[in-house]
Write a protein that holds these residues in place. Structure first.
Motif, PDB file in Angstrom:
ATOM      1  N   TYR A 267     -31.140   8.425 -67.223  1.00 47.88           N
ATOM      2  CA  TYR A 267     -30.123   7.523 -66.681  1.00 47.88           C
ATOM      3  C   TYR A 267     -28.750   8.169 -66.503  1.00 47.88           C
ATOM      4  O   TYR A 267     -27.907   7.646 -65.792  1.00 47.88           O
ATOM      5  N   HIS A 268     -28.522   9.318 -67.124  1.00 47.74           N
ATOM      6  CA  HIS A 268     -27.220   9.983 -66.958  1.00 47.74           C
ATOM      7  C   HIS A 268     -26.991  10.404 -65.509  1.00 47.74           C
ATOM      8  O   HIS A 268     -25.848  10.508 -65.067  1.00 47.74           O
ATOM      9  N   THR A 269     -28.074  10.670 -64.784  1.00 45.63           N
ATOM     10  CA  THR A 269     -27.969  11.152 -63.399  1.00 45.63           C
ATOM     11  C   THR A 269     -28.410  10.039 -62.464  1.00 45.63           C
ATOM     12  O   THR A 269     -29.597   9.808 -62.269  1.00 45.63           O
ATOM     13  N   ARG A 270     -27.441   9.373 -61.879  1.00 43.27           N
ATOM     14  CA  ARG A 270     -27.726   8.185 -61.065  1.00 43.27           C
ATOM     15  C   ARG A 270     -28.000   8.516 -59.608  1.00 43.27           C
ATOM     16  O   ARG A 270     -28.642   7.760 -58.886  1.00 43.27           O
ATOM     17  N   LYS A 271     -27.471   9.631 -59.128  1.00 42.54           N
ATOM     18  CA  LYS A 271     -27.670  10.007 -57.725  1.00 42.54           C
ATOM     19  C   LYS A 271     -27.912  11.510 -57.623  1.00 42.54           C
ATOM     20  O   LYS A 271     -27.626  12.265 -58.572  1.00 42.54           O
ATOM     21  N   ARG A 272     -28.442  11.926 -56.485  1.00 42.98           N
ATOM     22  CA  ARG A 272     -28.770  13.335 -56.264  1.00 42.98           C
ATOM     23  C   ARG A 272     -27.507  14.196 -56.401  1.00 42.98           C
ATOM     24  O   ARG A 272     -26.534  14.017 -55.663  1.00 42.98           O
TER      25      ARG A 272
END
Length: 491
Positions: free
Chosen positions: A235-240
């Motif tokens: 969840y820390h990385t929401r988008k590319r």
């Protein structure tokens, strides 16, 4: 290379094979065959309640023997400090003061740092410099314990800071070579201190996105081991994320080179390097760098590079199984320090703020079960093959279970593959109990100027409230021994 030797005090208590080898020994592993792991099923913890015989491995009843190497003055101070840190309002007030603007007033700041130095700092830390820390290690060694030396620098923001921190870690390794053989079990490094934090965050984002999308190309990525499991939170990385820039790739490479330099120096010193775990936002990058270094430096059946696994994370055991299985296929002996974890409050807050469930186990019982299960898995693995494990626990029950498991597996107690560990100034009864039973035991020993070590002390206070208040076992035994000494003096 010098072979590790066994402290004389431990030799007196041995009942099993005590042969110890150098880290660079070319001895073959005991077994090249390990049963395949079924990843479709989550293995249940296998550490069992010890029998009466196994329970007697650790004796906490004889407090005179337990604290025989602890001077009365130190015992009094330890008891007082542990009582103080068990009072949550006092901890809250201390943290409020340390984080307040009052610390910007020079006279007030000096007063607080002086008071801290002569109380909590001296109790939980090894000294202000490597020479002082070395003297503390020698005292521990006389008592049958070993030291894990920790140059207590925190997050670095640029390459200049990273280079300065690297020199501190290199000096620590070099200085440890002048200490008695076997007195230093590990040197510790924090990747956040030798690679800029922003780079670790960027690399972690990219690794998480590649886990979501395996076709996502990372041209800079070197050979490593599995970092994520199917259950790992992303969840820390929401988008590319955007690819690393040329400058960021250079900074990452510099961080990698700093770690390899520490690994090479550790090989020369014949003392393993243990990489600390940190918060989940940057842990993927830390694991990536650790495993890349392990592939290059871990040879034969004894690791020189150890990683750390925080078992309060729900995906911990699955990641351990995946990583060790992949390492076994590559012929890379893996070493792990198992801990329960040190960032519970912050991890839960971050997950909640993003609308996700906490990555931490829902109950303390689940965390205990995960730690014990991972410990059992690693003990069985190293008893029948290569690798090593550090069981870093303050939990007396986990200590008893692991000692019984090692006994059941017929492992020599003083064994280069197995080390127990506790924080300096914490769980003294467990440390001495395990040592008296003949196991190798280390204390995690941060050192550095008081102001530099303050973030460590604050984090211990904030993240280990339950641990500090749970020091009741130690406090009770210390009171009992102090009462015995007072009675003996009067009579």
């Amino acid at each position: 290379m010098a072979t590790r030797v066994i402290p004389p005090r431990i030799l007196k208590t041995l009942r099993y094979n005590t042969i110890s080898r150098p880290l660079n020994s070319a001895h073959p592993s005991l077994s090249a065959t390990v049963a395949p792991i079924n990843f479709a099923e989550k293995p249940e913890p296998t550490l069992q309640k010890p029998s009466t015989t196994d329970s007697s491995l650790l004796n906490f009843n004889d407090v005179q023997k337990l604290f025989s190497f602890v001077p009365t003055t130190r015992l009094l101070r330890s008891s007082a400090i542990l009582h103080a840190t068990a009072v949550e309002p006092m901890v809250d007030f201390g943290m409020f003061v340390m984080k307040s603007k009052l610390m910007e007033v020079e006279a007030f700041k000096d007063l607080i740092l002086t008071a801290t130095k002569h109380t909590f700092y001296e109790h939980f830390c090894a000294g202000e410099d490597i020479d002082t820390a070395g003297r503390t290690v020698r005292l521990l060694n006389d008592a049958g314990l070993r030291g894990m030396l920790v140059y207590a620098v925190e997050d670095a923001t640029d390459n200049e800071g990273c280079d300065s921190n690297l020199q501190g870690f290199l000096d620590t390794i070099e200085s440890s070579r002048s200490l008695p053989l076997s007195s230093v079990s590990f040197n510790i490094v924090k990747i956040t201190a030798i690679c800029p934090l922003r780079i670790l965050q960027r690399v972690s984002d990219l690794l998480r996105w590649q886990q979501k999308d395996p076709s996502f190309n990372l041209p800079w990525k070197q050979n490593s081991l599995p970092i994520f499991a199917d259950s790992s939170p992303l969840y820390h990385t929401r988008k590319r994320p955007e690819p690393l820039t040329a400058e960021e790739e250079r900074d990452l490479q510099l961080g990698h080179e700093r770690l390899l330099k520490l690994c090479q120096r550790s090989v020369e010193a014949n003392t393993p390097l243990l990489v600390d775990a940190e918060y989940t936002s940057v842990q993927p990058a830390i694991d990536y760098l650790t495993y890349s270094a392990a592939i290059l430096h871990n040879k034969d059946d004894t690791p020189i590079v150890y990683g750390t696994l925080q078992t309060y994370l729900k995906d911990a055991k699955e990641r351990l199984l995946l990583t060790t299985k992949a390492a076994e296929k590559m012929g890379v002996p893996m070493g792990f320090k198992l801990v329960r974890g040190a960032y519970m409050s912050s991890e839960t807050k971050i997950a909640t703020s993003l609308g996700y469930a906490s990555p931490i186990h829902n109950t303390i019982q689940d965390t205990h079960a995960c730690f014990n299960g991972c410990a059992s898995f690693m003990l069985e693995k190293i008893a029948n093959g290569s690798g090593g494990v550090v069981l870093a626990t303050h939990n007396v029950e986990s200590g008893k279970l692991a000692a019984a498991k090692a006994h059941e597996l017929g492992m020599g107690k003083v064994n280069h593959k197995l080390e127990f560990a506790q924080l300096h100034g914490m769980a003294e009864a467990l440390s001495f109990g395990l040592s008296n039973a003949g196991f190798q035991v280390s204390k995690y020993m941060p050192f550095g100027p008081v102001e530099m070590v303050m973030p460590y002390l604050l984090r211990r206070a904030e993240e280990n409230r339950g641990l500090l208040s749970a020091s009741k076992f130690d406090r009770q035994l210390m009171r009992k021994e102090l009462k015995r000494r007072l009675t003996a003096a009067v009579i």
